[in-house]
Motif scaffolding. Structure first.
Motif, PDB file in Angstrom:
ATOM      1  N   LYS A 153       0.838  -1.208   0.000  1.00  0.00           N
ATOM      2  CA  LYS A 153       0.000   0.000   0.000  1.00  0.00           C
ATOM      3  C   LYS A 153       0.868   1.250   0.000  1.00  0.00           C
ATOM      4  O   LYS A 153       0.588   2.223  -0.708  1.00  0.00           O
ATOM      5  CB  LYS A 153      -0.922   0.001   1.220  1.00  0.00           C
ATOM      6  CG  LYS A 153      -2.063  -0.992   1.173  1.00  0.00           C
ATOM      7  CD  LYS A 153      -2.902  -0.895   2.446  1.00  0.00           C
ATOM      8  CE  LYS A 153      -4.052  -1.890   2.429  1.00  0.00           C
ATOM      9  NZ  LYS A 153      -4.838  -1.831   3.690  1.00  0.00           N
ATOM     10  N   PHE A 154       1.919   1.236   0.802  1.00  0.00           N
ATOM     11  CA  PHE A 154       2.858   2.358   0.881  1.00  0.00           C
ATOM     12  C   PHE A 154       3.491   2.595  -0.487  1.00  0.00           C
ATOM     13  O   PHE A 154       3.557   3.733  -0.976  1.00  0.00           O
ATOM     14  CB  PHE A 154       3.922   2.027   1.930  1.00  0.00           C
ATOM     15  CG  PHE A 154       4.708   3.198   2.458  1.00  0.00           C
ATOM     16  CD1 PHE A 154       4.404   3.766   3.677  1.00  0.00           C
ATOM     17  CD2 PHE A 154       5.788   3.714   1.747  1.00  0.00           C
ATOM     18  CE1 PHE A 154       5.146   4.832   4.188  1.00  0.00           C
ATOM     19  CE2 PHE A 154       6.530   4.768   2.228  1.00  0.00           C
ATOM     20  CZ  PHE A 154       6.212   5.336   3.454  1.00  0.00           C
ATOM     21  N   ALA A 155       3.956   1.501  -1.113  1.00  0.00           N
ATOM     22  CA  ALA A 155       4.596   1.604  -2.434  1.00  0.00           C
ATOM     23  C   ALA A 155       3.615   2.105  -3.482  1.00  0.00           C
ATOM     24  O   ALA A 155       3.966   2.952  -4.323  1.00  0.00           O
ATOM     25  CB  ALA A 155       5.171   0.257  -2.843  1.00  0.00           C
ATOM     26  N   ASP A 156       2.377   1.611  -3.461  1.00  0.00           N
ATOM     27  CA  ASP A 156       1.375   2.034  -4.448  1.00  0.00           C
ATOM     28  C   ASP A 156       1.098   3.525  -4.339  1.00  0.00           C
ATOM     29  O   ASP A 156       0.951   4.217  -5.358  1.00  0.00           O
ATOM     30  CB  ASP A 156       0.077   1.251  -4.254  1.00  0.00           C
ATOM     31  CG  ASP A 156       0.191  -0.201  -4.685  1.00  0.00           C
ATOM     32  OD1 ASP A 156       1.166  -0.519  -5.407  1.00  0.00           O
ATOM     33  OD2 ASP A 156      -0.670  -1.006  -4.296  1.00  0.00           O
ATOM     34  N   PHE A 157       1.043   4.036  -3.126  1.00  0.00           N
ATOM     35  CA  PHE A 157       0.782   5.465  -2.933  1.00  0.00           C
ATOM     36  C   PHE A 157       1.924   6.300  -3.523  1.00  0.00           C
ATOM     37  O   PHE A 157       1.691   7.302  -4.213  1.00  0.00           O
ATOM     38  CB  PHE A 157       0.610   5.782  -1.446  1.00  0.00           C
ATOM     39  CG  PHE A 157       0.227   7.211  -1.178  1.00  0.00           C
ATOM     40  CD1 PHE A 157      -1.095   7.595  -1.136  1.00  0.00           C
ATOM     41  CD2 PHE A 157       1.205   8.192  -0.987  1.00  0.00           C
ATOM     42  CE1 PHE A 157      -1.457   8.920  -0.906  1.00  0.00           C
ATOM     43  CE2 PHE A 157       0.865   9.509  -0.757  1.00  0.00           C
ATOM     44  CZ  PHE A 157      -0.471   9.879  -0.712  1.00  0.00           C
ATOM     45  N   ILE A 158       3.152   5.886  -3.264  1.00  0.00           N
ATOM     46  CA  ILE A 158       4.307   6.637  -3.772  1.00  0.00           C
ATOM     47  C   ILE A 158       4.376   6.540  -5.297  1.00  0.00           C
ATOM     48  O   ILE A 158       4.655   7.533  -5.987  1.00  0.00           O
ATOM     49  CB  ILE A 158       5.603   6.118  -3.119  1.00  0.00           C
ATOM     50  CG1 ILE A 158       5.575   6.406  -1.621  1.00  0.00           C
ATOM     51  CG2 ILE A 158       6.829   6.768  -3.752  1.00  0.00           C
ATOM     52  CD1 ILE A 158       6.697   5.765  -0.859  1.00  0.00           C
ATOM     53  N   ASN A 159       4.113   5.351  -5.830  1.00  0.00           N
ATOM     54  CA  ASN A 159       4.108   5.186  -7.289  1.00  0.00           C
ATOM     55  C   ASN A 159       3.067   6.074  -7.944  1.00  0.00           C
ATOM     56  O   ASN A 159       3.313   6.667  -9.003  1.00  0.00           O
ATOM     57  CB  ASN A 159       3.836   3.714  -7.649  1.00  0.00           C
ATOM     58  CG  ASN A 159       5.083   2.854  -7.550  1.00  0.00           C
ATOM     59  OD1 ASN A 159       6.159   3.267  -7.959  1.00  0.00           O
ATOM     60  ND2 ASN A 159       4.943   1.670  -7.001  1.00  0.00           N
ATOM     61  N   SER A 160       1.897   6.190  -7.322  1.00  0.00           N
ATOM     62  CA  SER A 160       0.824   7.007  -7.900  1.00  0.00           C
ATOM     63  C   SER A 160       1.179   8.489  -7.911  1.00  0.00           C
ATOM     64  O   SER A 160       0.625   9.261  -8.685  1.00  0.00           O
ATOM     65  CB  SER A 160      -0.485   6.782  -7.142  1.00  0.00           C
ATOM     66  OG  SER A 160      -0.394   7.297  -5.815  1.00  0.00           O
ATOM     67  N   ALA A 161       2.139   8.873  -7.057  1.00  0.00           N
ATOM     68  CA  ALA A 161       2.599  10.263  -7.027  1.00  0.00           C
ATOM     69  C   ALA A 161       3.719  10.513  -8.034  1.00  0.00           C
ATOM     70  O   ALA A 161       4.246  11.626  -8.113  1.00  0.00           O
ATOM     71  CB  ALA A 161       3.068  10.627  -5.626  1.00  0.00           C
ATOM     72  N   GLY A 162       4.105   9.478  -8.785  1.00  0.00           N
ATOM     73  CA  GLY A 162       5.092   9.653  -9.843  1.00  0.00           C
ATOM     74  C   GLY A 162       6.505   9.268  -9.484  1.00  0.00           C
ATOM     75  O   GLY A 162       7.433   9.513 -10.270  1.00  0.00           O
ATOM     76  N   TYR A 163       6.709   8.654  -8.310  1.00  0.00           N
ATOM     77  CA  TYR A 163       8.053   8.239  -7.905  1.00  0.00           C
ATOM     78  C   TYR A 163       8.197   6.726  -8.062  1.00  0.00           C
ATOM     79  O   TYR A 163       7.295   5.974  -7.707  1.00  0.00           O
ATOM     80  CB  TYR A 163       8.318   8.602  -6.436  1.00  0.00           C
ATOM     81  CG  TYR A 163       8.482  10.073  -6.184  1.00  0.00           C
ATOM     82  CD1 TYR A 163       9.727  10.679  -6.266  1.00  0.00           C
ATOM     83  CD2 TYR A 163       7.379  10.862  -5.850  1.00  0.00           C
ATOM     84  CE1 TYR A 163       9.883  12.039  -6.028  1.00  0.00           C
ATOM     85  CE2 TYR A 163       7.523  12.220  -5.605  1.00  0.00           C
ATOM     86  CZ  TYR A 163       8.785  12.802  -5.700  1.00  0.00           C
ATOM     87  OH  TYR A 163       8.925  14.142  -5.457  1.00  0.00           O
ATOM     88  N   ALA A 164       9.339   6.304  -8.587  1.00  0.00           N
ATOM     89  CA  ALA A 164       9.644   4.877  -8.586  1.00  0.00           C
ATOM     90  C   ALA A 164       9.907   4.451  -7.147  1.00  0.00           C
ATOM     91  O   ALA A 164      10.684   5.091  -6.438  1.00  0.00           O
ATOM     92  CB  ALA A 164      10.870   4.597  -9.449  1.00  0.00           C
ATOM     93  N   SER A 165       9.251   3.392  -6.724  1.00  0.00           N
ATOM     94  CA  SER A 165       9.428   2.946  -5.333  1.00  0.00           C
ATOM     95  C   SER A 165       9.497   1.425  -5.278  1.00  0.00           C
ATOM     96  O   SER A 165       8.586   0.765  -4.778  1.00  0.00           O
ATOM     97  CB  SER A 165       8.293   3.456  -4.448  1.00  0.00           C
ATOM     98  OG  SER A 165       7.044   3.016  -4.936  1.00  0.00           O
ATOM     99  N   PRO A 166      10.580   0.847  -5.805  1.00  0.00           N
ATOM    100  CA  PRO A 166      10.721  -0.616  -5.749  1.00  0.00           C
ATOM    101  C   PRO A 166      10.838  -1.099  -4.313  1.00  0.00           C
ATOM    102  O   PRO A 166      11.413  -0.418  -3.458  1.00  0.00           O
ATOM    103  CB  PRO A 166      12.003  -0.871  -6.534  1.00  0.00           C
ATOM    104  CG  PRO A 166      12.779   0.409  -6.425  1.00  0.00           C
ATOM    105  CD  PRO A 166      11.757   1.504  -6.399  1.00  0.00           C
ATOM    106  N   ILE A 167      10.271  -2.252  -4.052  1.00  0.00           N
ATOM    107  CA  ILE A 167      10.434  -2.913  -2.760  1.00  0.00           C
ATOM    108  C   ILE A 167      11.641  -3.821  -2.873  1.00  0.00           C
ATOM    109  O   ILE A 167      11.652  -4.751  -3.680  1.00  0.00           O
ATOM    110  CB  ILE A 167       9.172  -3.719  -2.387  1.00  0.00           C
ATOM    111  CG1 ILE A 167       7.953  -2.798  -2.340  1.00  0.00           C
ATOM    112  CG2 ILE A 167       9.372  -4.416  -1.045  1.00  0.00           C
ATOM    113  CD1 ILE A 167       6.638  -3.541  -2.200  1.00  0.00           C
TER     114      ILE A 167
END
Length: 411
Positions: free
Chosen positions: A356-370
């Motif tokens: 959920k944390f990653a999805d939120f950051i991705n939706s803001a336009g940032y790459a956020s690989p786990i």
């Protein structure tokens, strides 16, 4: 054991690979700049008119061919080799243990000889094989002075900084062990191809805070990126810092490698607890230094490392704060599932919450690989490194192994 020997993956089983070596008081040519190497040769009687040629020869043998014995330098005269053996060394550190994780990650416990009146010291170096590349995680200090509360290395007191030689030797030894240098019998001038290297990337993310050892780290990384030697692109070298703000500016100006920030919190009060250096260099100062880092673009981003701690920094409010904090900085956010170690009070965030944390950051336009945890079974994952002299007691090791089996199974 040669660099091409196959080692069977092992769960938490130390693998001794060498006998203790004789500690040499001789200075090492590894880690010297060309100017320092030239001065050292001149002091030992090499004629001025030969200095440039001899330095070029040595540089090629040490950093292109990867030799660790002066006798292997075929185009160097016998007299010159005898002089070098008498006064200098290019030996590797002693391998105390080599462990191989079930996922292929390798960890070496290395012992370096004493400096001055000091004692031998040990550090850990980790190699992470991935599809299309291999990353070597290099240490810059013995222990660490930062006491980040979630980090195993931070529980080991700082012993001393590593020298440029000791930092570079971790890279040379890894390439030895992985068969990543050209064939020793190849014709003179053979160069390791740019593609297909087993060690294609290095990260200063091992034991210690690199920017508290700036001069040695700078020398080592400039040699590692030298086009006539190890020839690693600066875009394949990443230096990670917990936020030593003045030296971040110097890193951009004097070294020019990729930058990673060990962030882990978006509020000063929480970061003061997790990463105590924040009390000296709070978030606003740290972000100002990041925005000023030279050459930033979508292709040359700062990596922000964010360890996911259950109930501590993993809420959606934290995710929103992270987006606001990084506004205007070309950034990638590495989300790191917390890697457990004996005695810690922290827990890893639930996987659903991390996503959920990653999805939120991705939706803001940032790459956020786990980041996929690598080498957990041999304590080689992020935040788990600790040298043998400060390693867990046997009872702690057995308890940790039992916990890992319970959480992840035998496979």
């Amino acid at each position: 054991m040669s660099a091409t020997d196959v080692i069977t993956p092992s769960r938490l089983k130390p693998m001794p690979v060498s006998q203790p070596v004789e500690l040499s008081p001789k200075p090492s040519l590894i880690g010297m700049t060309r100017e320092e190497m030239g001065a050292a040769l001149k002091e030992k009687g090499v004629a001025d008119k030969q200095i440039k040629m001899r330095v070029s020869q040595l540089w090629n043998w040490i950093y292109v061919r990867g030799v660790s014995d002066f006798d292997a330098m075929a185009n160097v005269s016998n007299d010159m080799r005898e002089m070098l053996k008498t006064h200098f060394t290019i030996a590797r550190p002693e391998i105390v243990e080599e462990q191989v994780s079930n996922d292929g990650t390798r960890k070496w416990l290395l012992r370096f000889p004493p400096r001055g009146a000091g004692r031998p010291v040990e550090v850990e170096t980790v190699y992470i094989p991935e599809e299309g590349r291999g990353t070597l995680c290099i240490s810059s200090q013995v222990g660490c002075s930062l006491t980040c509360s979630f980090c195993h290395t931070g529980t080991q007191r700082l012993v001393r900084n590593l020298t440029a030689e000791e930092i570079l030797s971790q890279l040379l030894l890894a390439r030895d062990r992985l068969g990543d240098f050209p064939d020793r019998e190849a014709p003179q001038g053979t160069i390791m191809p740019a593609e297909g290297r087993k060690v294609s990337n290095i990260v200063m993310m091992g034991m210690g805070e690199p920017l508290y050892n700036f001069d040695s780290v700078k020398t080592a990384l400039l040699i590692a990126s030298d086009g006539d030697g190890l020839s690693l692109s600066k875009r394949r070298i990443t230096l990670s810092t917990s936020g030593v703000v003045p030296e971040i500016y110097r890193t951009g100006e004097e070294i020019g490698v990729m930058l990673a920030i060990s962030l882990h919190a978006v509020r000063d009060d929480l970061r003061d607890m997790l990463v105590p250096i924040n009390k000296k260099y709070p978030l606003k100062e740290l972000m100002d230094a990041c925005r000023a880092y030279p050459g930033l673009s979508n292709a040359r981003r700062i990596t922000f490392e964010y360890v996911m701690l259950k109930g501590v920094n993993d809420s959606l409010e934290d995710a929103k704060g992270l987006i606001q904090l990084l506004k205007g900085i070309p950034a990638k956010i590495n989300l790191i599932p917390f890697n457990p170690w004996p005695g810690t009070n922290y827990q890893c965030s639930d996987w659903e919450q991390i996503e959920k944390f990653a999805d939120f950051i991705n939706s803001a336009g940032y790459a956020s690989p786990i980041r996929t945890p690598r080498g957990r079974d041999i304590l080689a994952a992020c935040g788990q490194l600790k040298s043998e002299s400060e390693r867990m007691r046997k009872t702690e090791r057995l308890a940790f192994e039992a916990m890992m089996i319970a959480n992840h199974g035998e496979d």
